[in-house]
Motif scaffolding. Structure first.
Motif, PDB file in Angstrom:
ATOM      1  N   UNK A 232       1.304 -12.354   5.206  1.00 59.80           N
ATOM      2  CA  UNK A 232       0.729 -12.375   6.544  1.00 59.80           C
ATOM      3  C   UNK A 232       0.217 -10.996   6.923  1.00 59.80           C
ATOM      4  N   UNK A 233      -0.937 -10.974   7.561  1.00 59.90           N
ATOM      5  CA  UNK A 233      -1.517  -9.738   8.088  1.00 59.90           C
ATOM      6  C   UNK A 233      -1.794  -9.960   9.553  1.00 59.90           C
ATOM      7  N   UNK A 234      -1.392  -8.990  10.378  1.00 59.48           N
ATOM      8  CA  UNK A 234      -1.612  -9.116  11.814  1.00 59.48           C
ATOM      9  C   UNK A 234      -1.904  -7.752  12.408  1.00 59.48           C
TER      10      UNK A 234
ATOM     11  N   UNK B 282      -7.477 -10.603   1.625  1.00 57.97           N
ATOM     12  CA  UNK B 282      -6.570 -10.096   0.591  1.00 57.97           C
ATOM     13  C   UNK B 282      -5.176 -10.679   0.795  1.00 57.97           C
ATOM     14  N   UNK B 283      -4.684 -10.604   2.018  1.00 57.16           N
ATOM     15  CA  UNK B 283      -3.338 -11.104   2.303  1.00 57.16           C
ATOM     16  C   UNK B 283      -3.231 -12.606   2.084  1.00 57.16           C
TER      17      UNK B 283
ATOM     18  N   UNK C  22       6.248 -13.016  -0.280  1.00 58.16           N
ATOM     19  CA  UNK C  22       6.719 -11.665  -0.543  1.00 58.16           C
ATOM     20  C   UNK C  22       7.189 -11.025   0.746  1.00 58.16           C
ATOM     21  N   UNK C  23       8.324 -10.366   0.714  1.00 55.70           N
ATOM     22  CA  UNK C  23       8.825  -9.659   1.882  1.00 55.70           C
ATOM     23  C   UNK C  23       8.927  -8.180   1.557  1.00 55.70           C
TER      24      UNK C  23
ATOM     25  N   UNK D 284      -1.528  -1.864  -3.007  1.00 53.40           N
ATOM     26  CA  UNK D 284      -1.173  -1.501  -4.376  1.00 53.40           C
ATOM     27  C   UNK D 284       0.316  -1.703  -4.652  1.00 53.40           C
ATOM     28  N   UNK D 285       1.171  -1.432  -3.667  1.00 48.19           N
ATOM     29  CA  UNK D 285       2.615  -1.688  -3.813  1.00 48.19           C
ATOM     30  C   UNK D 285       2.848  -3.181  -4.019  1.00 48.19           C
ATOM     31  N   UNK D 286       2.170  -3.992  -3.215  1.00 47.05           N
ATOM     32  CA  UNK D 286       2.326  -5.450  -3.312  1.00 47.05           C
ATOM     33  C   UNK D 286       1.824  -5.946  -4.661  1.00 47.05           C
TER      34      UNK D 286
END
Length: 82
Positions: free
Chosen positions: A69-71, A62-63, A2-3, A21-23
């Motif tokens: 990706x979460x950073x 979650x990611x 997802x981008x 929530x958007x994702x």
């Protein structure tokens, strides 16, 4: 994968919970679906999201389950990241 594209700074102004929530909405998933994938209860995940009380490890997990990706990066100066 997802981008998320930033639209006039809107996404950068959302809390982590709002972004999740958007994702979820874009992926047609519910909090219950995500909680089941993560091996936790819907209530537990819902409570963390409701309080916007997510640790860095929570966000990474979650990611990971959402395939994104979460950073977190702190820039101490132009040449040093922490």
């Amino acid at each position: 994968m997802l981008e998320l594209k930033q639209r006039k700074g809107v996404l950068s102004m959302l809390s982590a919970t709002e972004k999740i929530k958007v994702i979820l909405k874009r992926e047609n998933l519910t909090i219950k679906d995500l909680a089941e994938q993560m091996g936790t209860s819907r209530q537990n995940l819902h409570n963390k999201l409701a309080k916007d009380n997510l640790s860095e490890n929570d966000l990474k997990k979650i990611c990971s389950h959402l395939g994104i990706t979460f950073e977190v990066v702190f820039y101490l100066n132009e040449n040093e990241k922490l």
